[in-house]
Every structure is written in C-alpha cells, then in structure tokens.
Design a protein around this motif. Structure first.
Motif, PDB file in Angstrom:
ATOM      1  N   THR A 123       0.813  -0.948   0.192  1.00 14.30           N
ATOM      2  CA  THR A 123       0.075  -0.084   0.200  1.00 14.30           C
ATOM      3  C   THR A 123       0.785   1.249  -0.128  1.00 14.30           C
ATOM      4  N   GLY A 124       2.012   1.142   0.903  1.00 18.14           N
ATOM      5  CA  GLY A 124       2.826   2.438   0.769  1.00 18.14           C
ATOM      6  C   GLY A 124       3.390   2.621  -0.379  1.00 18.14           C
ATOM      7  N   LEU A 125       3.918   1.705  -1.221  1.00 13.64           N
ATOM      8  CA  LEU A 125       4.300   1.877  -2.409  1.00 13.64           C
ATOM      9  C   LEU A 125       3.480   2.286  -3.462  1.00 13.64           C
ATOM     10  N   GLU A 126       2.245   1.823  -3.375  1.00 10.96           N
ATOM     11  CA  GLU A 126       0.954   2.123  -4.408  1.00 10.96           C
ATOM     12  C   GLU A 126       0.678   3.634  -4.011  1.00 10.96           C
ATOM     13  N   LEU A 127       0.584   3.956  -2.878  1.00  7.14           N
ATOM     14  CA  LEU A 127       0.205   5.518  -2.788  1.00  7.14           C
ATOM     15  C   LEU A 127       1.113   6.537  -2.987  1.00  7.14           C
ATOM     16  N   GLY A 128       2.412   5.945  -3.070  1.00  5.42           N
ATOM     17  CA  GLY A 128       3.632   6.831  -3.525  1.00  5.42           C
ATOM     18  C   GLY A 128       3.405   6.995  -4.903  1.00  5.42           C
ATOM     19  N   LEU A 129       3.364   5.871  -5.616  1.00  3.59           N
ATOM     20  CA  LEU A 129       3.143   5.882  -7.026  1.00  3.59           C
ATOM     21  C   LEU A 129       1.930   6.835  -7.418  1.00  3.59           C
ATOM     22  N   VAL A 130       0.712   6.655  -6.909  1.00  8.60           N
ATOM     23  CA  VAL A 130      -0.103   7.584  -7.225  1.00  8.60           C
ATOM     24  C   VAL A 130      -0.063   8.972  -6.843  1.00  8.60           C
ATOM     25  N   ASN A 131       0.794   9.329  -5.883  1.00 13.52           N
ATOM     26  CA  ASN A 131       0.975  10.387  -5.612  1.00 13.52           C
ATOM     27  C   ASN A 131       2.187  11.102  -6.387  1.00 13.52           C
ATOM     28  N   MET A 132       2.910  10.316  -7.011  1.00 13.44           N
ATOM     29  CA  MET A 132       3.910  10.788  -8.255  1.00 13.44           C
ATOM     30  C   MET A 132       3.450  10.793  -9.413  1.00 13.44           C
ATOM     31  N   ASP A 133       2.575   9.861  -9.974  1.00 12.09           N
ATOM     32  CA  ASP A 133       1.599  10.137 -11.312  1.00 12.09           C
ATOM     33  C   ASP A 133       0.425   9.378 -11.040  1.00 12.09           C
ATOM     34  N   PRO A 134      -0.671  10.408 -10.939  1.00  7.95           N
ATOM     35  CA  PRO A 134      -2.109  10.125 -10.553  1.00  7.95           C
ATOM     36  C   PRO A 134      -2.427   9.119 -11.436  1.00  7.95           C
ATOM     37  N   TYR A 135      -1.940   8.986 -12.843  1.00  5.07           N
ATOM     38  CA  TYR A 135      -2.373   8.077 -14.046  1.00  5.07           C
ATOM     39  C   TYR A 135      -1.614   6.812 -13.810  1.00  5.07           C
ATOM     40  N   THR A 136      -0.961   6.359 -12.973  1.00  6.25           N
ATOM     41  CA  THR A 136      -0.266   4.930 -12.837  1.00  6.25           C
ATOM     42  C   THR A 136      -1.031   4.060 -13.285  1.00  6.25           C
ATOM     43  N   TRP A 137      -0.740   2.950 -14.202  1.00  8.08           N
ATOM     44  CA  TRP A 137      -1.347   2.110 -14.589  1.00  8.08           C
ATOM     45  C   TRP A 137      -1.078   0.694 -14.194  1.00  8.08           C
ATOM     46  N   VAL A 138      -1.818  -0.158 -13.411  1.00  5.33           N
ATOM     47  CA  VAL A 138      -1.370  -1.492 -12.784  1.00  5.33           C
ATOM     48  C   VAL A 138      -1.953  -2.739 -13.595  1.00  5.33           C
ATOM     49  N   ARG A 139      -1.235  -3.643 -13.481  1.00  7.32           N
ATOM     50  CA  ARG A 139      -1.509  -4.783 -14.256  1.00  7.32           C
ATOM     51  C   ARG A 139      -1.257  -5.956 -13.341  1.00  7.32           C
ATOM     52  N   THR A 140      -2.099  -6.789 -13.246  1.00  5.37           N
ATOM     53  CA  THR A 140      -1.939  -8.140 -12.192  1.00  5.37           C
ATOM     54  C   THR A 140      -1.122  -9.169 -13.078  1.00  5.37           C
ATOM     55  N   ILE A 141      -0.197  -9.469 -12.602  1.00  2.00           N
ATOM     56  CA  ILE A 141       0.585 -10.812 -13.447  1.00  2.00           C
ATOM     57  C   ILE A 141       0.803 -11.967 -12.302  1.00  2.00           C
ATOM     58  N   PRO A 142       0.681 -13.344 -12.960  1.00  2.00           N
ATOM     59  CA  PRO A 142       0.617 -14.466 -12.211  1.00  2.00           C
ATOM     60  C   PRO A 142       2.084 -14.488 -11.682  1.00  2.00           C
ATOM     61  N   SER A 143       2.397 -15.002 -10.497  1.00  2.00           N
ATOM     62  CA  SER A 143       3.734 -15.594 -10.160  1.00  2.00           C
ATOM     63  C   SER A 143       3.784 -16.951  -9.822  1.00  2.00           C
ATOM     64  N   LYS A 144       4.976 -17.485 -10.121  1.00  2.00           N
ATOM     65  CA  LYS A 144       5.366 -18.847  -9.920  1.00  2.00           C
ATOM     66  C   LYS A 144       5.813 -19.072  -8.633  1.00  2.00           C
ATOM     67  N   ALA A 145       5.281 -19.911  -7.569  1.00  2.00           N
ATOM     68  CA  ALA A 145       5.843 -19.735  -6.065  1.00  2.00           C
ATOM     69  C   ALA A 145       5.910 -21.384  -5.983  1.00  2.00           C
ATOM     70  N   HIS A 146       6.979 -21.626  -5.008  1.00  2.00           N
ATOM     71  CA  HIS A 146       6.867 -23.006  -4.211  1.00  2.00           C
ATOM     72  C   HIS A 146       7.283 -23.010  -2.737  1.00  2.00           C
ATOM     73  N   LEU A 147       7.055 -24.044  -2.256  1.00  2.00           N
ATOM     74  CA  LEU A 147       7.093 -24.250  -0.733  1.00  2.00           C
ATOM     75  C   LEU A 147       8.669 -24.575  -0.379  1.00  2.00           C
ATOM     76  N   LYS A 148       9.290 -23.697   0.425  1.00  2.00           N
ATOM     77  CA  LYS A 148      10.620 -23.839   0.528  1.00  2.00           C
ATOM     78  C   LYS A 148      10.996 -24.924   1.495  1.00  2.00           C
ATOM     79  N   ASN A 149      10.160 -25.108   2.404  1.00  2.00           N
ATOM     80  CA  ASN A 149      10.460 -26.133   3.400  1.00  2.00           C
ATOM     81  C   ASN A 149       9.153 -27.150   3.416  1.00  2.00           C
ATOM     82  N   ASN A 150       9.370 -27.854   4.470  1.00  3.21           N
ATOM     83  CA  ASN A 150       8.176 -29.214   4.245  1.00  3.21           C
ATOM     84  C   ASN A 150       6.787 -28.930   4.595  1.00  3.21           C
ATOM     85  N   VAL A 151       5.793 -29.338   3.906  1.00  2.00           N
ATOM     86  CA  VAL A 151       4.497 -29.088   4.162  1.00  2.00           C
ATOM     87  C   VAL A 151       4.208 -29.370   5.791  1.00  2.00           C
ATOM     88  N   GLY A 152       3.440 -28.480   6.164  1.00  2.00           N
ATOM     89  CA  GLY A 152       3.050 -28.876   7.795  1.00  2.00           C
ATOM     90  C   GLY A 152       4.237 -28.262   8.832  1.00  2.00           C
TER      91      GLY A 152
END
Length: 507
Positions: A123-152
C-alpha cells in the motif's frame, strides 16, 4: 488465507486486498525523471514506520530494491521496461514499468503471517506511485511460487520463483487478470486517492502507453469490423435496391441508423461467441467468454458481484416484478468503463438462477420459453460457448443509487434505473462481493456518466448541462442519513434505451 484488519482499512493504512494477494505480481506503468524518485518515495514512507520492523535494501547503480519485514518477508521491486519520452514542456522523462513481487512469505496453518504488514508495504508503494503520477497503470501478473520447507512445518515458508510478464492479452483474459488505473483500484479497495480515470480532468497528462496500446488496438478492431460490416451491407443493399438513385440510398442509410433500436430492452441477453450481435444494443463476448471492449471503453474495472436481480415495471404498472435473479457470486461480474456499465454471467444455469421470463420475439438473442424447456444436458453444451451478458450505456441511465451493508442488508448494493422505448422501467440491483465500497463505486460511475453525457451531441437544456457539470466536477451523491434508505442521484438528459447511437460523442 489473508483477511485485512478492518480498523487499519478504515484508517486508510492498508487496502482491503483479496485473499492470496501475495501470490501475484504487480506491474506499474508511470512517468518519472529518475529512478531515485521511486527510491525516495519508499524511503520517505519508511521514515514514518518502525525502523526496527521495516528495512530497505538498495542495489547500487540499478533500479532495484527490496523491502524487508524483520526477516520474515521480502518485497522485491525492480524496473522491467523503460522508454524515453519528451513532455509537452520540452523536458525529457521516461515511461517506465516496475514490477513488485513478494519474494518470500510465511504461513502459519491457514493464516498468512504478517499479512497486514505485507499489505502495508504494498500500500505504501502504491500510494507513493499515485502521488507521483495520478495516472499510474497497474497490471496483475501471475507469480510462480514453491514451498521452501516441508508441508506442515512451522512456519511454512514460500518463495516466488518468477512472474509471467509476457502473457498475451488473451491468456491474461483467460486467467481473469486485470489492467486498470492504480487510483481506480485503490478507490475500489477503500482508499480515497486522487487520479485515475481521466475524463473528469481538464488536461489529462501524456497518455499512458498501456492505455494507448489498448485504445489503438480497439480502434483498429472496431475499424476492421465496421469496414467488414459496411462491405457486406453494401453488397446486400445493392442487390435489393438495384436501380435506386443515390439520394434514395442515402435516405435509406439514415433510416437504418435511426431504426437500429430494440423497443423492449431487459439488459441481460443470451449471447454466443460467434453471433454477430448489434454492438450498440448488445454486449459481445470473445472465445473466452469475456466481454469484448469497445474503443471508447478506455478502462474496464471488474467488480465481483455477490448477486444480481433485474426488475421490470411496465408502463402504467404500480409495482416492480422480478425478471431475473442470481445470488451465486462465482458467476456474476460488473464492469465499469468510460461509456457504459457491462455485466456477465459466464456459467448461467436456469435451475440455480430461478429461470428467465421470455418476452416475445423482440430479439433473437433473448432467453424465452425455448430455453426454459431445454434439457440440462443441452444447456450444459450451450454454456460452453454462450453466456448471459449485457450493458447499459451511459446515455440511458436515469438514476444511480447505493446502499451500505447493515444488519438488515448483508452486502454493499448499487442500483441502476432506465426506461426502454416501450416506457418499461427496468431496475438492476447489484450486491457487491468482498470489500467493494458501493458509495465509491457509484460516485465513480456518476462522474464518468456525466463526463460522457456532456460530450454527447443531442440538444440539452442549460439546466441539464449545469447539473451534469456538477457531477462531472466531482459532486458526490448525497448520502441518506438513514442507512436503511438508498442514496440516489437522478441524472438528467437520459435517453430511452436503445436510442442514442447518432448522438454519441465519438461520432
């Protein structure tokens, strides 16, 4: 799963983000003079926070840095693309896109650990970007993640491997990813910020390249469609009117434009992927059953609905009757653009939705008795390439209302009224899902509607123009003191649906 702290949302410290927001990356496009601007806005934000909890790590000489929460979480922010531009005042700057992605986070059981703090960083990043440029455009992009340690394990530590920035628009649409103004997204998540949709602004800035790309693609598609339809229409009309004079052909063309109407207009229609619907009257869908954007939509803000009900009141009737209702929030979506609201149910089911009422032969695309009598197996086949979809153009809406949720009403609600050429009054009532704010959404639509209507070419009284001008400049809908009452804005200068194609501002 993540549930934001309600008090922090109310105070504007964090946005009302959806569950699993940490699983996505976010690409921001904006204008700046130097990367140090981005570093500075985050440094300034961190100076107001607990320095023992938050830290910033800069990569020397590169537009790349990490935000850290006591070693638990890492938010990586880096520059993904950059294009030099020259502003109207002759100063050189850059159109850039930055990607923000959580590189590390933890789960304790089913709960996201430090979720509010992660939300606060983003939120801090996004509020700063909007204050810097009120017309900042945002696009959601998928992220590939994995579990570093064991399940549970306690905790379960996740790491993000990479984000997919190269998705085609078709693939992004299939995954239901979104592109919109960052200010519009923050407003929809409960944070009141300036900027966003530019129609209400006197002097919009240099066009955002992502917006410009989408607009140009839509214009090209519309021109190709128009050219194709024109060629087909010319051939058929030439055969039917062989020997007619040039003036007669011109008169017939004008009559065709004027007669392009549907007298009974319930907003929702059964539409097919391959049906050549009239684009002014009907919303069209693509092969992924997403609503096809028009050149002047400019922006499509998606709002998930917890339910939708359409009511009708014929001319002379004293009360409304229910025409269509569906309370399944997995199916219904509302879209807000700069020239219309649109809606879709991609998985319609007559048995669950309560059925449709047929209304004669007004359109080949309406749902009538034939569908009600079809077998479940046949409907399952039909649903593969059909959807319930529709739109209400801004020239038709006569009233917009909203109601906040309370004990007697479990959802935020927004309502639209319009009349068709049979003088039937239609009322569309939408219950909003998740943390959507009906008041913010209603006021945003009213501003867009007023801006659009002021640019239409139909004759209007000076009083109507003055009233629209007030909404155009940001006058909000007057809120009712009693929360059980619906707060409404009556919008002057509306036309009967489905008239108005010859008055559109883009003509």
């Amino acid at each position: 799963m993540y549930k934001p702290n309600k008090r922090k949302v109310e105070k504007g410290l964090i946005a009302n983000r959806p569950s699993y927001f940490e699983n996505y990356g976010y690409e921001y496009t904006f204008f700046y003079y130097d990367h140090q601007n981005v570093v500075q806005l985050m440094t300034d934000w961190l100076s107001t926070r607990n320095q023992k909890m938050y830290k910033i790590h800069l990569t020397e000489g590169k537009p790349h840095f990490l935000l850290e929460i006591i070693g638990t979480c890492l938010l990586e922010i880096y520059q993904a693309s950059k294009k030099e531009i020259t502003y109207s005042n002759g100063v050189t700057g850059y159109a850039v896109s930055y990607v923000a992605v959580f590189k590390r986070w933890e789960y304790y059981g089913s709960e996201l650990f430090m979720g509010d703090e992660m939300n606060e960083m983003l939120t801090g990043l996004e509020l700063g970007l909007v204050n810097m440029d009120p017309y900042t455009w945002v696009r959601t992009i998928p992220s590939k993640a994995h579990l570093k340690n064991n399940v549970g394990a306690r905790p379960e530590v996740f790491e993000s491997l990479y984000v997919e920035r190269t998705l085609t628009r078709e693939a992004a649409a299939e995954k239901k990813l979104t592109e919109e103004y960052l200010a519009d997204r923050l407003n929809s998540m409960g944070l009141a910020v300036q900027g966003g949709t530019p129609l209400a602004q006197v002097a919009p800035p240099f066009p955002n390249p992502l917006i410009e790309e989408r607009v140009q693609n839509n214009l090209k598609l519309a021109e190709e469609t128009k050219s194709s339809e024109s060629n087909q229409g010319s051939a058929s009309q030439g055969a039917a009117n062989q020997g007619a004079g040039a003036q007669g052909a011109a008169d017939q063309g004008a009559e065709t434009q004027e007669e392009r109407v549907l007298k009974d207009y319930p907003a929702y229609f059964e539409v097919s992927v391959d049906e050549p619907l009239d684009p002014f009257i009907h919303a069209r869908i693509d092969e992924h059953k997403n609503i096809i954007q028009e050149p002047h939509d400019h922006i499509f803000q998606e709002v998930r609905l917890a339910g939708v009900t359409l009511y009708k009141r014929p001319k002379g009737a004293s009360s409304y009757s229910e025409f269509y209702s569906d309370s399944l929030d997995r199916d219904n979506f509302l879209y807000v653009s700069d020239c219309r609201i649109a809606f879709i149910n991609r998985k319609y089911n007559k048995k669950e939705a309560g059925g449709w009422v047929g209304f004669g032969g007004a359109s080949a695309y309406v749902i009538g008795e034939a569908m009600n009598l079809a077998s479940m197996a046949r409907k399952a086949i039909q649903r593969r390439d059909k959807a319930l979809a529709g739109h209400i153009r801004y020239e038709w809406i006569g009233l917009i209302g909203f109601q906040h949720k309370n004990k007697a009403f479990g959802h935020e609600m927004i309502r639209f009224l319009y009349k068709d050429l049979n003088r039937t009054t239609w009322m569309l009532s939408c219950n909003l899902a998740g943390g959507s704010n009906a008041e913010l959404l209603a006021n945003d639509i009213v501003r867009r509607l007023a801006s659009y209507r002021l640019r239409m070419t139909n004759e209007r009284s000076e009083e109507t123009n003055q009233e629209l001008q007030k909404y155009h400049m940001g006058m909000p809908i007057q809120r009712e003191a009693d929360p059980k009452e619906i707060s409404v804005a009556i919008l002057p200068g509306n036309l009967f649906a489905t008239k108005g194609s010859n008055f559109r501002p883009e003509n």
